[in-house]
Design a protein around this motif. Structure first.
Motif, short mmCIF file in Angstrom:
data_model
loop_
_atom_site.label_atom_id
_atom_site.label_comp_id
_atom_site.label_asym_id
_atom_site.label_seq_id
_atom_site.Cartn_x
_atom_site.Cartn_y
_atom_site.Cartn_z
N LEU A 177 0.82 -1.20 0.00
CA LEU A 177 0.00 0.00 0.00
C LEU A 177 0.86 1.26 0.00
CD1 LEU A 177 -2.54 -1.12 2.75
CD2 LEU A 177 -2.77 -1.40 0.27
N ASP A 178 0.33 2.34 -0.56
CA ASP A 178 1.05 3.61 -0.49
C ASP A 178 0.85 4.19 0.92
OD1 ASP A 178 -1.49 4.77 -0.38
OD2 ASP A 178 -1.45 5.45 -2.46
N ALA A 179 1.44 5.37 1.14
CA ALA A 179 1.42 5.96 2.48
C ALA A 179 0.00 6.21 2.98
CB ALA A 179 2.22 7.25 2.49
N GLN A 180 -0.86 6.77 2.13
CA GLN A 180 -2.22 7.09 2.56
C GLN A 180 -3.00 5.83 2.90
OE1 GLN A 180 -3.56 10.21 3.17
NE2 GLN A 180 -5.12 8.89 4.12
N ASP A 181 -2.91 4.83 2.03
CA ASP A 181 -3.61 3.57 2.30
C ASP A 181 -3.02 2.87 3.54
OD1 ASP A 181 -5.61 3.55 0.45
OD2 ASP A 181 -4.59 2.28 -0.99
N SER A 182 -1.73 3.03 3.75
CA SER A 182 -1.09 2.42 4.92
C SER A 182 -1.65 3.01 6.21
CB SER A 182 0.43 2.62 4.87
OG SER A 182 1.00 1.93 3.79
N TYR A 183 -1.83 4.33 6.22
CA TYR A 183 -2.40 4.97 7.40
C TYR A 183 -3.86 4.55 7.60
CZ TYR A 183 1.69 7.92 8.15
OH TYR A 183 2.96 8.35 8.42
N SER A 184 -4.59 4.40 6.49
CA SER A 184 -5.98 3.95 6.58
C SER A 184 -6.05 2.54 7.17
CB SER A 184 -6.64 3.97 5.19
OG SER A 184 -6.74 5.28 4.70
N PHE A 185 -5.19 1.66 6.64
CA PHE A 185 -5.15 0.29 7.16
C PHE A 185 -4.83 0.29 8.65
CE2 PHE A 185 -2.80 -3.39 8.57
CZ PHE A 185 -3.55 -4.46 8.09
N SER A 186 -3.82 1.04 9.04
CA SER A 186 -3.40 1.06 10.44
C SER A 186 -4.49 1.59 11.35
CB SER A 186 -2.13 1.91 10.60
OG SER A 186 -1.05 1.31 9.93
N TYR A 187 -5.21 2.61 10.88
CA TYR A 187 -6.31 3.14 11.70
C TYR A 187 -7.33 2.04 11.96
CZ TYR A 187 -10.58 5.28 13.20
OH TYR A 187 -11.71 5.56 13.92
N PHE B 23 -7.44 -12.03 11.89
CA PHE B 23 -8.81 -11.55 11.80
C PHE B 23 -8.84 -10.03 11.62
CE2 PHE B 23 -12.69 -9.86 13.79
CZ PHE B 23 -13.65 -10.51 13.03
N ALA B 24 -8.11 -9.30 12.46
CA ALA B 24 -8.09 -7.84 12.37
C ALA B 24 -7.48 -7.38 11.04
CB ALA B 24 -7.30 -7.26 13.54
N TYR B 25 -6.51 -8.12 10.55
CA TYR B 25 -5.86 -7.81 9.27
C TYR B 25 -6.88 -7.88 8.13
CZ TYR B 25 -2.02 -8.21 5.77
OH TYR B 25 -1.15 -8.03 4.72
N LYS B 26 -7.63 -8.97 8.08
CA LYS B 26 -8.65 -9.15 7.04
C LYS B 26 -9.73 -8.08 7.14
CE LYS B 26 -8.13 -14.20 6.78
NZ LYS B 26 -8.80 -15.51 7.03
N GLU B 27 -10.23 -7.85 8.36
CA GLU B 27 -11.30 -6.88 8.55
C GLU B 27 -10.85 -5.47 8.20
OE1 GLU B 27 -14.59 -7.62 9.42
OE2 GLU B 27 -13.85 -9.64 9.01
N SER B 28 -9.58 -5.18 8.39
CA SER B 28 -9.06 -3.84 8.10
C SER B 28 -9.05 -3.54 6.61
CB SER B 28 -7.63 -3.70 8.65
OG SER B 28 -7.61 -3.88 10.04
N LEU B 29 -8.96 -4.57 5.79
CA LEU B 29 -8.92 -4.40 4.35
C LEU B 29 -10.30 -4.37 3.71
CD1 LEU B 29 -5.91 -6.73 3.44
CD2 LEU B 29 -5.97 -4.23 3.31
N LYS B 30 -11.35 -4.54 4.49
CA LYS B 30 -12.70 -4.54 3.95
C LYS B 30 -13.23 -3.11 3.76
CE LYS B 30 -14.26 -9.02 5.79
NZ LYS B 30 -15.27 -9.70 6.63
#
Length: 258
Positions: free
Chosen positions: A56-66, A95-102
């Motif tokens: 992911l780019d920086a913006q998507d990375s921050y979105s995922f982390s949030y 589980f949290a990883y998968k849900e974060s990408l939804k």
């Protein structure tokens, strides 16, 4: 009679035009999707043994982390239920990883019970509709980056070795959502243990969040939230310090770039 025949011909012509138009549009969509997939290359330009497409780019990375951090906190607080087949330290993270990408729309919020601020989703792709990879988002083959070297399941060891980057044994580099890794070879069944690092944005207190895993056939284990500075109270081998040989260090998901 002639008018009826003319009307019928016109009507049938219109039907044919509509059917052809719908078919053409469908073909165009299919061809566009095929072209989009053809433009996606499965390669590893940055040389980190992980497909560039999934990064992911920086913006998507921050979105995922949030979302990852928010979902972890929702699970700990009992708003989101962790499925029984995810009840161990690695399962909580998967589980949290998968849900974060939804896509976190109203249906997702209603179905999960999520409570919190709704922010921007990852834009590049969304689980489970990820081109090529679908639901198989965890790398399980260290020698390949092709889709058939990915799975929807990964053990703690595989998560660490193939889906995360080592940062440091100095916890000062950690950001909320990074993973603390411990290794106890004396425990042959579960030698690896992973915890989610979280820093309270108000008090700046540092915490380790994790699931203990099953204790026995009658006890599926429990969630724990422990201050980093208090980890040693259970056992000195849980101290997150460079001097502790059991502490492998701070790790971060390979998809993140910030």
């Amino acid at each position: 009679m002639r008018k009826i025949i003319i009307f019928t011909c016109i009507f049938l012509s219109l039907i044919c035009i509509i059917i052809f138009s719908l078919f053409w549009q469908k073909e165009e969509i299919v061809n566009t999707e095929k072209l989009s997939k053809q433009l996606i290359k499965i390669e590893d330009v940055d040389g980190n043994n992980y497909p560039d497409f999934l990064e992911l780019d920086a913006q998507d990375s921050y979105s995922f982390s949030y979302w990852f951090n928010s979902i972890i906190l929702n699970i700990i607080n009992g708003y989101i239920t962790l499925p029984s087949n995810y009840e161990d330290c690695a399962g909580l993270i998967r589980f949290a990883y998968k849900e974060s990408l939804k896509k976190h729309d109203q249906n997702w919020i209603k179905n999960t019970g999520y409570k919190g601020i709704v922010k921007e989703d990852v834009k590049k792709y969304n689980y489970p509709d990820i081109p090529f990879y679908g639901t198989n988002i965890f790398k399980i083959d260290k020698n390949n980056i092709n889709p058939d070297s990915f799975s929807n399941y990964a053990s703690a060891r595989v998560l660490i070795e193939m889906n995360m980057d080592f940062l440091s044994k100095n916890i000062e580099v950690a950001q909320s959502g990074d993973i603390l890794v411990f290794f106890h070879p004396e425990d042959p069944e579960f030698p690896y243990h992973v915890m989610v690092y979280f820093e309270d944005p108000v008090s700046f207190e540092e915490y380790a969040i994790y699931h203990t895993g099953p204790v026995d056939e009658f006890n599926s284990g429990e969630f724990r939230v422990v201050k980093i500075k208090n980890l040693y109270k259970a056992d000195p081998t849980w101290m997150a310090v460079p001097e502790n040989k059991s502490f492998m260090g701070v790790y971060r998901f390979k998809i993140l770039n910030y």
